[in-house]
Enzyme design. Sequence first.
Site, PDB file in Angstrom:
ATOM      1  N   TYR A 109       0.831  -1.201   0.000  1.00  0.00           N
ATOM      2  CA  TYR A 109       0.000   0.000   0.000  1.00  0.00           C
ATOM      3  C   TYR A 109       0.868   1.255   0.000  1.00  0.00           C
ATOM      4  CZ  TYR A 109      -3.258   3.577   1.584  1.00  0.00           C
ATOM      5  OH  TYR A 109      -3.990   4.730   1.695  1.00  0.00           O
ATOM      6  N   LYS A 122       1.087   4.472  -2.673  1.00  0.00           N
ATOM      7  CA  LYS A 122       0.848   5.872  -2.309  1.00  0.00           C
ATOM      8  C   LYS A 122       2.062   6.742  -2.609  1.00  0.00           C
ATOM      9  CE  LYS A 122      -2.308   7.326  -0.728  1.00  0.00           C
ATOM     10  NZ  LYS A 122      -3.569   7.853  -1.342  1.00  0.00           N
TER      11      LYS A 122
END
Length: 221
Positions: free
Chosen positions: A81, A85
């Site tokens: 994740y 980002k």
Amino acid sequence: MVFLSCIFLQIFFFFSLVLCICRSVTNDASFCFTSPAGINSRGTFLITQACLPHMQKNGFGRVINMSPPIGIKGFRGRTAYNMSKMGMTMVALGVAEEFEGENITGNSLWPATIIESLASINFQLGEKQMWRKATIIADATVAICCEDGDFTGNMLIDDTYLLSRGVTHDELKVYRYDPDVEPPRLLASEGWAEQQAQHEVPDFKRGTVREVMVNKRSSKL
């Protein structure tokens, strides 16, 4: 009201912290990398690419990606994740360098705290006293849009940025979800690292798409 009829303002708020937070690098299924990377990094890159010709034509552009500063700590259990980002942050930094001097800027913006949203409500991201209102992100975004063309290539935290622009600590209280409680800066680098070191990172729950849609229909936003 300011009408940005000839301005393509790109704001990504893929702030779904629980999109695919899995366990570890060794235990992550492949989709735990592919899914967030496809939405966050790839999606940001492609939409930015589509917007830039219009920004060039108008001689103005503000790319603001809602993504964390590169180097933020706290990768345990969320490597895939965080990679997705930070890819968004790299897009903003790339725009900043490639369009320097053309009044097209690239900056990233990240909240210091959990923000009140349908996502934080549905996914039960901590107690509501831990949240700030979404208006802090909105105000910071508008302020960045109003910056001069040389304000570019920055990786910003919402409250730190607003403080640098004259907002006082006392004035930041207006963004509290609970007026009497100062929310912890869990998502700022120092806050997240401290929580991980103490093994106090909240166990966020993932909701369902159906619940999100119900919340959306019932929302007054």
